[in-house]
Scaffold this active site. Structure first.
Site, PDB file in Angstrom:
ATOM      1  N   HIS A 173       7.618   3.510  -8.907  1.00 53.29           N
ATOM      2  CA  HIS A 173       6.907   3.679  -7.419  1.00 53.29           C
ATOM      3  C   HIS A 173       5.534   4.155  -7.883  1.00 53.29           C
ATOM      4  O   HIS A 173       4.522   3.442  -7.324  1.00 53.29           O
ATOM      5  CB  HIS A 173       7.663   4.906  -6.771  1.00 53.29           C
ATOM      6  CG  HIS A 173       7.047   5.177  -5.636  1.00 53.29           C
ATOM      7  ND1 HIS A 173       7.701   4.679  -4.345  1.00 53.29           N
ATOM      8  CD2 HIS A 173       5.972   5.781  -5.000  1.00 53.29           C
ATOM      9  CE1 HIS A 173       6.715   5.137  -3.175  1.00 53.29           C
ATOM     10  NE2 HIS A 173       5.934   5.871  -3.743  1.00 53.29           N
ATOM     11  N   GLU A 174       5.079   4.909  -8.765  1.00 54.05           N
ATOM     12  CA  GLU A 174       3.673   5.335  -8.949  1.00 54.05           C
ATOM     13  C   GLU A 174       2.944   4.324  -9.590  1.00 54.05           C
ATOM     14  O   GLU A 174       1.827   4.017  -9.302  1.00 54.05           O
ATOM     15  CB  GLU A 174       3.561   6.635  -9.626  1.00 54.05           C
ATOM     16  CG  GLU A 174       4.244   8.062  -9.044  1.00 54.05           C
ATOM     17  CD  GLU A 174       3.836   8.068  -7.577  1.00 54.05           C
ATOM     18  OE1 GLU A 174       2.612   7.809  -7.366  1.00 54.05           O
ATOM     19  OE2 GLU A 174       4.703   8.762  -6.869  1.00 54.05           O
ATOM     20  N   HIS A 177       1.825   1.872  -7.087  1.00 53.12           N
ATOM     21  CA  HIS A 177       0.717   2.331  -6.249  1.00 53.12           C
ATOM     22  C   HIS A 177      -0.595   1.713  -7.064  1.00 53.12           C
ATOM     23  O   HIS A 177      -1.641   1.159  -6.529  1.00 53.12           O
ATOM     24  CB  HIS A 177       0.726   3.513  -6.004  1.00 53.12           C
ATOM     25  CG  HIS A 177       1.590   4.158  -4.926  1.00 53.12           C
ATOM     26  ND1 HIS A 177       1.305   3.513  -3.757  1.00 53.12           N
ATOM     27  CD2 HIS A 177       2.367   5.176  -4.702  1.00 53.12           C
ATOM     28  CE1 HIS A 177       2.103   4.147  -3.065  1.00 53.12           C
ATOM     29  NE2 HIS A 177       2.847   5.128  -3.372  1.00 53.12           N
ATOM     30  N   HIS A 183       2.946   1.907   0.904  1.00 49.66           N
ATOM     31  CA  HIS A 183       4.067   2.078   1.377  1.00 49.66           C
ATOM     32  C   HIS A 183       4.723   1.108   2.147  1.00 49.66           C
ATOM     33  O   HIS A 183       3.976   0.744   3.294  1.00 49.66           O
ATOM     34  CB  HIS A 183       4.467   3.481   1.730  1.00 49.66           C
ATOM     35  CG  HIS A 183       4.287   4.695   0.761  1.00 49.66           C
ATOM     36  ND1 HIS A 183       3.363   5.729   1.095  1.00 49.66           N
ATOM     37  CD2 HIS A 183       4.990   4.774  -0.645  1.00 49.66           C
ATOM     38  CE1 HIS A 183       3.548   6.545  -0.079  1.00 49.66           C
ATOM     39  NE2 HIS A 183       4.470   5.892  -1.033  1.00 49.66           N
ATOM     40  N   TYR A 229       9.742   4.821   2.710  1.00 51.85           N
ATOM     41  CA  TYR A 229      10.235   5.953   2.755  1.00 51.85           C
ATOM     42  C   TYR A 229      11.650   6.170   3.170  1.00 51.85           C
ATOM     43  O   TYR A 229      12.330   5.171   3.652  1.00 51.85           O
ATOM     44  CB  TYR A 229       9.665   6.405   4.258  1.00 51.85           C
ATOM     45  CG  TYR A 229       8.308   7.081   4.079  1.00 51.85           C
ATOM     46  CD1 TYR A 229       7.413   7.128   2.947  1.00 51.85           C
ATOM     47  CD2 TYR A 229       7.417   7.632   5.064  1.00 51.85           C
ATOM     48  CE1 TYR A 229       6.232   7.855   2.778  1.00 51.85           C
ATOM     49  CE2 TYR A 229       6.229   8.138   4.862  1.00 51.85           C
ATOM     50  CZ  TYR A 229       5.695   8.669   3.836  1.00 51.85           C
ATOM     51  OH  TYR A 229       4.341   8.965   3.960  1.00 51.85           O
TER      52      TYR A 229
END
Length: 297
Positions: A173-174, A177, A183, A229
């Protein structure tokens, strides 16, 4: 069994030595200063430490920054970060894992998260070299799990608070980014797919649900994206803050790169990767310690 008892320690020792022997980058221009004041840092760290293994909420959602885990650059707007100059040159990401921040097992978890991205895209991760002008440094000396969006010249930080942030899905996930992903819930067409239940959101957190003018590269809205999310994020009353408008088997997960994530990444970096001669990411991964010197090429 007897052989394994001495092979496994050798693997860990060799990995540790490899970390010590490669070039160490200068202090990263982005993310070296703690994004929190002392009180907020303590609050974020405590919230994440108290997460149960079976907790449906992701640690990055609790990291106290924009949309939870994004460090915003005051000089770069959300839409500005979509420009190609924030994509990694030739799809190659030099990285460095801060030596004293992680155990050997945690370093391996970080590498395996990067490997999952490399295996499903043209992105290539390799160790930092002295001539690199942009790179990612993984560290764990701040609270939370967080990253910048897109490439930043002069180095940038991905912070992974140990041990809760050092999960396979959180690493992916990071890293996404840092590769340029926002997101999923903030996409401009999200109202066709989810309903934001504003009445259930903590008032001071409502800004985290703003849409951005982010391109989806022609990839359909993905409930199962690792960038989506969960349904209860920033809830003030224990009720959902996001409701899918279509039947979704899963909405928000922290385990793997979805098919949509991988497709979007390949389309995002199609031009950058085409500029390098060899688009093969790396040799097949081996658990033998002799291959640990530079896993990603």
């Amino acid at each position: 069994m007897v052989v394994l008892r001495w092979i496994i320690p050798l693997i860990l020792v060799a990995t540790s030595l490899a970390d010590c022997n490669h070039d160490r980058p200068p202090i990263a221009r982005y993310g070296s200063d703690d994004p929190y004041d002392k009180e907020e840092a303590s609050r974020v760290a405590m919230q994440i430490d108290e997460l149960d293994e079976d907790d449906k909420q992701n640690p990055w959602e609790l990291s106290g920054l924009f949309e939870g885990d994004i460090v915003l650059d005051k000089k770069v707007s959300r839409n500005g970060a979509l420009k190609e100059k924030y994509r990694w040159t030739k799809g190659i990401v030099p990285y460095y894992i801060a030596e004293n921040n992680f155990s050997d097992e945690e370093k391996q978890a970080i590498r395996k998260g990067l490997r999952a991205i490399a295996e499903q895209s043209c992105i290539k991760f390799r160790r930092y070299r002295k001539e690199d002008t942009s790179w990612v440094v993984f560290r764990s000396n701040s609270s939370g799990c967080w990253s910048y969006v897109g490439m930043r010249p002069g180095g940038q930080t991905i912070n992974l608070q140990a041990p809760r942030c050092i999960k396979h899905g959180t690493v992916i996930h990071e890293a996404l980014h840092a590769l340029g992903f926002w997101h999923q819930h903030s996409s401009r067409d999200r109202d066709k797919y989810v309903r934001i239940l504003w009445e259930n959101i903590i008032p001071s957190k409502k800004h985290n649900f703003k849409k951005c003018n982010c391109t989806d590269f022609g990839v359909a809205y993905d409930y199962g994206s690792i960038m989506h999310y969960t349904s209860m994020v920033f809830s003030k009353n224990g009720k959902p803050t996001i409701k899918p408008l279509q039947e979704a088997l899963i909405m928000g997960q922290n385990f793997y790169l979805s098919t949509g994530d991988a497709l979007k990444l390949r389309r995002m970096y199609k031009r950058q990767c085409s500029r390098r001669r060899n688009t093969q990411n790396w040799e097949p991964f081996s658990e033998h310690f002799s291959s640990m010197d530079d896993i990603f090429g």
